[in-house]
Design a protein around this motif. Structure first.
Motif, PDB file in Angstrom:
ATOM      1  N   ALA A 204      -3.178  12.486  -5.486  1.00 48.71           N
ATOM      2  CA  ALA A 204      -4.105  12.819  -6.569  1.00 48.71           C
ATOM      3  C   ALA A 204      -3.583  12.368  -7.920  1.00 48.71           C
ATOM      4  CB  ALA A 204      -4.366  14.318  -6.580  1.00 48.71           C
ATOM      5  N   GLY A 205      -2.275  12.384  -8.114  1.00 47.50           N
ATOM      6  CA  GLY A 205      -1.712  11.997  -9.402  1.00 47.50           C
ATOM      7  C   GLY A 205      -1.719  10.516  -9.667  1.00 47.50           C
ATOM      8  N   MET A 206      -1.732   9.714  -8.608  1.00 46.09           N
ATOM      9  CA  MET A 206      -1.644   8.252  -8.791  1.00 46.09           C
ATOM     10  C   MET A 206      -2.828   7.673  -9.562  1.00 46.09           C
ATOM     11  SD  MET A 206      -0.015   6.928  -5.226  1.00 46.09           S
ATOM     12  CE  MET A 206       1.583   7.542  -4.666  1.00 46.09           C
ATOM     13  N   PRO A 207      -4.086   7.991  -9.220  1.00 45.48           N
ATOM     14  CA  PRO A 207      -5.200   7.429  -9.999  1.00 45.48           C
ATOM     15  C   PRO A 207      -5.157   7.827 -11.466  1.00 45.48           C
ATOM     16  CG  PRO A 207      -5.993   8.296  -7.913  1.00 45.48           C
ATOM     17  CD  PRO A 207      -4.579   8.760  -8.057  1.00 45.48           C
ATOM     18  N   LEU A 208      -4.741   9.058 -11.741  1.00 45.03           N
ATOM     19  CA  LEU A 208      -4.642   9.481 -13.138  1.00 45.03           C
ATOM     20  C   LEU A 208      -3.565   8.692 -13.868  1.00 45.03           C
ATOM     21  CD1 LEU A 208      -5.008  13.362 -12.828  1.00 45.03           C
ATOM     22  CD2 LEU A 208      -6.709  11.716 -13.603  1.00 45.03           C
ATOM     23  N   LEU A 209      -2.439   8.474 -13.202  1.00 43.34           N
ATOM     24  CA  LEU A 209      -1.350   7.723 -13.826  1.00 43.34           C
ATOM     25  C   LEU A 209      -1.763   6.282 -14.110  1.00 43.34           C
ATOM     26  CD1 LEU A 209       1.612   7.597 -14.718  1.00 43.34           C
ATOM     27  CD2 LEU A 209       2.227   7.036 -12.365  1.00 43.34           C
ATOM     28  N   SER A 251      -8.643   3.073  -8.394  1.00 43.03           N
ATOM     29  CA  SER A 251      -7.446   3.479  -7.662  1.00 43.03           C
ATOM     30  C   SER A 251      -7.806   4.433  -6.528  1.00 43.03           C
ATOM     31  CB  SER A 251      -6.458   4.141  -8.626  1.00 43.03           C
ATOM     32  OG  SER A 251      -5.253   4.445  -7.982  1.00 43.03           O
ATOM     33  N   LEU A 252      -8.798   5.289  -6.778  1.00 42.84           N
ATOM     34  CA  LEU A 252      -9.273   6.218  -5.739  1.00 42.84           C
ATOM     35  C   LEU A 252      -9.748   5.458  -4.507  1.00 42.84           C
ATOM     36  CD1 LEU A 252     -10.574   8.886  -4.601  1.00 42.84           C
ATOM     37  CD2 LEU A 252     -12.563   8.349  -6.030  1.00 42.84           C
ATOM     38  N   ALA A 277      -6.712  -5.411   0.414  1.00 43.49           N
ATOM     39  CA  ALA A 277      -7.577  -6.513   0.831  1.00 43.49           C
ATOM     40  C   ALA A 277      -9.024  -6.071   1.023  1.00 43.49           C
ATOM     41  CB  ALA A 277      -7.053  -7.125   2.121  1.00 43.49           C
ATOM     42  N   THR A 278      -9.234  -4.874   1.529  1.00 44.68           N
ATOM     43  CA  THR A 278     -10.595  -4.415   1.835  1.00 44.68           C
ATOM     44  C   THR A 278     -11.193  -3.644   0.652  1.00 44.68           C
ATOM     45  OG1 THR A 278      -9.583  -2.491   2.930  1.00 44.68           O
ATOM     46  CG2 THR A 278     -10.219  -4.348   4.305  1.00 44.68           C
ATOM     47  N   ALA A 279     -10.657  -2.458   0.372  1.00 49.76           N
ATOM     48  CA  ALA A 279     -11.165  -1.696  -0.772  1.00 49.76           C
ATOM     49  C   ALA A 279     -10.912  -2.452  -2.073  1.00 49.76           C
ATOM     50  CB  ALA A 279     -10.498  -0.322  -0.820  1.00 49.76           C
ATOM     51  N   GLY A 280      -9.794  -3.183  -2.136  1.00 52.46           N
ATOM     52  CA  GLY A 280      -9.501  -3.960  -3.334  1.00 52.46           C
ATOM     53  C   GLY A 280     -10.508  -5.063  -3.572  1.00 52.46           C
ATOM     54  N   SER A 281     -11.050  -5.649  -2.506  1.00 49.35           N
ATOM     55  CA  SER A 281     -12.100  -6.662  -2.670  1.00 49.35           C
ATOM     56  C   SER A 281     -13.332  -6.050  -3.333  1.00 49.35           C
ATOM     57  CB  SER A 281     -12.472  -7.263  -1.313  1.00 49.35           C
ATOM     58  OG  SER A 281     -11.421  -8.017  -0.780  1.00 49.35           O
ATOM     59  N   VAL A 320      -8.729  -3.045 -13.323  1.00 47.80           N
ATOM     60  CA  VAL A 320      -8.760  -3.750 -12.040  1.00 47.80           C
ATOM     61  C   VAL A 320      -7.372  -4.273 -11.684  1.00 47.80           C
ATOM     62  CG1 VAL A 320      -9.660  -5.773 -10.846  1.00 47.80           C
ATOM     63  CG2 VAL A 320     -11.193  -4.364 -12.206  1.00 47.80           C
ATOM     64  N   LEU A 321      -6.693  -4.918 -12.638  1.00 49.66           N
ATOM     65  CA  LEU A 321      -5.368  -5.478 -12.378  1.00 49.66           C
ATOM     66  C   LEU A 321      -4.366  -4.396 -12.002  1.00 49.66           C
ATOM     67  CD1 LEU A 321      -5.089  -8.137 -15.237  1.00 49.66           C
ATOM     68  CD2 LEU A 321      -5.414  -8.550 -12.797  1.00 49.66           C
ATOM     69  N   ILE A 322      -4.425  -3.278 -12.702  1.00 43.43           N
ATOM     70  CA  ILE A 322      -3.497  -2.177 -12.388  1.00 43.43           C
ATOM     71  C   ILE A 322      -3.798  -1.619 -11.000  1.00 43.43           C
ATOM     72  CG2 ILE A 322      -2.899   0.193 -13.022  1.00 43.43           C
ATOM     73  CD1 ILE A 322      -3.054  -0.602 -15.913  1.00 43.43           C
TER      74      ILE A 322
END
Length: 961
Positions: A204-209, A251-252, A277-281, A320-322
């Motif tokens: 949970a903390g990663m998307p906020l960071l 990030s989520l 590769a998948t969600a990132g696309s 997007v890059l992050i």
């Protein structure tokens, strides 16, 4: 794209310390640059080239005393007295003198000046001191503003008890937006949603960071950019709001996919690469759509709006890059700890190990191990209890049971919600939109009360009078004529400048600056332009701060239609590329328009009609900031495409794999609804948090986005879309073959990557084959071009594809070379799966087409210049000159020899209509095999041509089309 992102995800996972360090270094560098180079933001709005701006620029040269911004000091006498009383006139005179001595003040107009009309109210209860400042609103220094305020405070202390002094005016009409603690509520809600979604505090903390890092970088870049030009103070706040929302969501999406793969037993490194590769696309596609929409704001040709669009698009690009680099690095640090219930599982494993060491291990431990691996802490159970899969399954079944009823209900409901949008009024903000009690708002209200609302936004009519012999009389005549026009309250000033070459007429409207009637008065005066030119020989123009704002609003309103066409047209093209469908993009675009209409309706109802105004801390009912519609349309477009892609792509994936369109609606919806719901709630929370205490410029944008996201995610995408797809069935996925061929493919779900992973150990583990195929088929207009083609090509091999001119031999050769795509079957060339990696294959396979070449040998030489792994020669039998055939054989033999000497692989694929004509053009020391696509042939012959070693163990022979 998915293959590239796969590599990026794996690299970021392995190089996580380097990735994190690079982002931190970048943050420190840009933060230092922002502190060093920040020139401050401003709220001046202008459009070069408009009548009002051109006239204002001219006045700055010919009549600078009236071209700059101004301040107002309003004096209200005690009850029962007037401002003409001696105990008021003397302090006011002293204040006029002290104001005139302030640095940055061009002129001060005393309310008792007989040459200026209407500076004392009709009942004598109030007076206005007009302070003309040098420069525009953005250039007036804080010291000058503070000195004007101090002079007002001194005047208040010198007046008798019961008097009131308020300092305001144009120079104080804009406030710099700031962040309040209320905005943190949105972040707090986002954190709760993330915990419930992931069942892990670490996850949970990663998307906020990552979102916070992106926002800091974006805002730092904006402040550095102030070194190169003016930037509206709304710009960093808009970038903050957007960057925070999309940064969390992007990030989520990636972490959610990674977490589900970990639960399925995928290795963390492999899972990270696949998730990127998948969600990132899909993240990349969604980000690109938002960026394009924001950059599309430049179609309005308004500098400050273009700047806002660029700044906001940079914030989205950074997010997007992050998401694509830092997110996989962070999950690399977390390892398996990101999985819900990881600690509980580890405790069970350690307990089991201790029990085993003590000889107390029983069979019951094994039975407990499986549920232990999937059981999570209470938060994970809470997430399941809050929105279980059964809820989404029940929802999609209910909305698709009677799809026509659902479709009609949604359209009618959203149509009703959009009704207030017809009365949406647009204007630029002034002091009247400030909170009650703000000094500028107090001044604004006092002027409106004692003089009339038009005194808060006077117009200036100006023109060159250099040819006039009576400049004073001329300006008086024009002033009298304008004063008689409907909508004009007064003309206090009508005078030439000191050199008598420019005249100005100050026009006080009867209505407020943001009133439609004031805009109509400006239009009426401009409509008499030819009359004034013919009668007085004066080329008049209407300007002033109010006219500038009206022109900006008109330009923004005029840009809405072309921008809307751009956005809707873009959505149709992009979604057609993604979903390979006609109906789905049309449905998505119409759904987006419904969302926009509802969002506009909500803004109009709150800010125009006053609904829930007190609860949302709306300072004043009336028009909203002019660029709200175009900003909202651009941002909401990108977010709507987010939800469309994540929801419908999963439905399409299930349809492709299962073949049942209506069943795929339910299964795909259940598989994607949880992450879409979480993302939408986070977006809504972040946007809504900017409404109660937000800046007056950003409040309507934030409200519109919050309502728009709610409507688009939950009503359009999760209600209307399943119903439409259920109603259409297989027709939803129909697309003309010709359109399918010409449109590029955007593999947002990573289907190509999945195929590449499946073929990683094909045709066998550790294979060195340069090319291999199994069951290839290509059809056009439902007729086979070639079908059921299988072969294998190793280093040093030659494959001859034979057949008539319409047999498909050239199509097969071009498919092997990555220039065409087959409809079905397996194909791997130079280690890359096709058609996914066609661009990579093209860099390893050269093509020489000899049918139209007059110098075939030179054509082959050019093709071999890059030392390709495979050389494909089409129509080699067209080389009918014996000398050319000998030279061609020599060149090809030399190519094989050089490849062997240099230790690099090389193979040859040729096509020919006449198989007997290729013998003396090919090297004789290479293994060769033949595929014949001649439809008239039914036999399966061996390798073709005398002198060629049989390669039947590697190359299946003649194959019928």
């Amino acid at each position: 794209m998915s293959s590239l992102l796969y590599s990026i995800g794996r690299w970021a996972y392995r190089s996580r310390k380097l990735v994190l360090s690079l982002w931190i270094v970048l943050l420190v560098a840009l933060g230092g640059g922002a502190l060093a180079f920040n020139q401050g933001t401003d709220n001046s709005f202008s459009i070069p080239g408009t009548e009002s701006q051109q006239a204002l620029d001219t006045l700055s040269r010919t009549f600078p005393q009236v071209s700059g911004t101004s301040a107002q000091v309003v004096v209200v006498a005690p009850h029962g007295s007037t401002v003409r009383a001696a105990d008021i006139t003397a302090p006011v005179a002293d204040a006029v003198k002290s104001l005139g001595e302030i640095h940055g003040v061009a002129a001060v107009t005393s309310p008792y000046n007989e040459r200026v009309k209407n500076t004392v109210s009709s009942d004598g209860s109030a007076a206005v001191i007009t302070v003309q400042l040098t420069g525009q609103q953005s250039t007036v220094t804080a010291a000058t503003k503070d000195a004007v305020k101090a002079a007002g405070a001194d005047l208040q202390s010198a007046l008798p008890a019961g008097s009131q002094v308020a300092v305001g005016g144009q120079v104080f009409s804009q406030t710099l937006p700031s962040i309040s603690a209320t905005e943190l509520i949105g972040v707090g809600v986002a954190l709760v949603v993330l915990i419930l979604t992931f069942g892990s505090f670490i996850a949970a903390g990663m998307p906020l960071l990552t979102a916070l890092l992106g926002v800091l970088l974006s805002v730092a870049l904006i402040f550095i950019a102030t070194l190169f030009g003016p930037i509206s103070s709304t710009t960093p706040l808009l970038a903050l709001m957007l960057g925070l929302a999309v940064g969390i969501d992007y990030s989520l999406f990636i972490i959610s996919r990674h977490q589900s793969q970990l639960k399925a037993g995928v290795d963390p490194e492999e899972s990270t690469a696949r998730a990127v590769a998948t969600a990132g696309s899909a993240v990349l596609f969604a980000g690109i759509t938002v960026i394009i929409a924001l950059l599309g704001l430049s179609v309005a040709n308004i500098p400050f709006l273009t700047t806002m669009g660029i700044a906001a698009s940079v914030a989205v690009a950074i997010a997007v890059l992050i998401s694509l680099t830092l997110t996989p690095a962070l999950v690399g640090f977390a390892g398996k700890r990101i999985t819900p219930g990881y600690r509980a599982t580890r405790r069970r494993e350690r307990a089991a190990a201790r029990a085993a060491a003590a000889g107390e291990l029983t069979e019951s431990i094994e039975s407990d191990a499986a549920p232990a691996a999937t059981s999570g802490p209470s938060l994970a159970h809470a997430a399941k209890a809050e929105i279980p899969p059964g809820f989404f399954r029940g929802w999609v079944r209910s909305v698709t049971r009677y799809p026509i009823v659902t479709i009609v209900a949604v359209i009618v409901a959203l149509g009703i919600a959009a009704i207030p949008a017809a009365q949406l009024r647009l204007a630029l903000p002034d002091a009247g939109s400030h909170p009650a009690g703000d000094p500028a708002r107090v001044t604004y209200d006092l002027v409106s009360e004692h003089f009339g609302p038009g005194y808060n936004g006077p117009l200036i009519v100006t023109g060159s009078i250099v040819s006039s012999h009576d400049p004073v009389g001329l300006m008086t005549k024009i002033g009298d004529e304008i004063a008689a026009m409907p909508g004009v309250a007064a003309v206090p000033v009508a005078t030439p400048n000191a050199t008598a070459d420019t005249g100005i007429i100050q026009v006080i409207p009867t209505t407020a600056p943001d009133s439609p009637a004031t805009a109509q008065l400006v239009a009426d005066i401009r409509a008499k332009h030819q009359h004034f030119l013919d009668t007085y020989h004066v080329d008049l123009a209407v300007t002033g701060a109010t006219a500038v704002q009206i022109d900006v609003s008109d330009r923004l309103g005029g840009a809405l239609l072309p921008f809307g066409i751009l956005v809707v047209g873009l959505s149709l093209v992009l979604l057609t590329m993604v979903f390979r469908s006609i109906a789905v993009p049309i449905k998505a675009a119409l759904g987006y328009l419904l969302s926009v209409g509802a969002a506009f309706g909500a803004v109009a109802a709150v800010f125009g009609w006053g609904w829930f105004g007190s609860a949302l801390n709306v300072a004043k009912e009336g028009p909203v900031i002019s660029f709200m519609p175009i900003i909202l349309m651009g941002v909401l477009f990108g977010l709507a495409m987010d939800y469309e892609v994540f929801l419908v792509s999963r439905i399409r994936e299930d349809y492709v794999h299962g073949g049942d369109a209506r069943r795929a609606v339910q299964s795909g919806f259940v598989g994607s609804a949880k992450v879409v719901t979480a993302a939408a709630i986070i977006m809504i929370s972040v946007f809504a948090a900017f409404v109660p205490e937000g800046d007056s410029s950003i409040k309507p944008i934030a409200l519109g986005l919050a309502v728009g996201v709610f409507v688009d995610a939950f009503i359009v995408r999760m209600t209307l879309v399943p119903a439409v797809l259920q109603l259409l069935g297989d027709k939803a996925w129909w697309m003309p073959r010709w359109l399918d061929r010409i449109l590029p493919s955007f593999d947002v779900e990573g289907d190509g990557l999945q195929k590449e992973i499946e073929l990683a150990q094909w045709p066998e583990p550790g294979s060195t084959a340069l090319a291999a195929a199994e069951g290839l088929r290509l059809a056009r207009r439902d007729k086979p071009v070639y079908s059921d083609v299988s072969f294998r090509i190793d280093d040093g091999d030659i494959l001859v594809v034979g057949g008539g001119h319409h047999s498909g031999k050239s199509a097969l050769l071009l498919t092997i070379a990555g220039r065409m795509a087959s409809d079905s079957g397996k194909l791997k060339v130079a280690g890359f799966a096709l058609p996914t990696r066609r661009s990579a294959v093209r860099s390893h396979v050269a093509v020489a087409r000899l049918a139209l070449s007059t110098t075939p040998v030179d054509e082959v030489r050019r093709a071999m210049q890059g030392d390709p792994q495979i050389l494909a020669i089409d129509d080699i039998d067209r080389v009918d000159d014996p000398a050319d055939r000998r030279r061609l054989r020599y060149e090809l033999s030399d190519a094989f020899s050089r490849a062997r000497l240099e230790g690099r692989p090389f193979a040859l694929v040729v096509s020919a209509a006449d198989l007997d004509a290729v013998d003396d053009a090919l090297p004789t020391d290479a293994d060769a095999g033949t595929i014949s696509l001649d439809r008239a042939s039914t036999d399966l012959s061996g390798a073709h041509g005398a002198g060629h070693r049989h390669a039947a163990d590697r190359i299946p022979q003649k194959v019928n089309a």
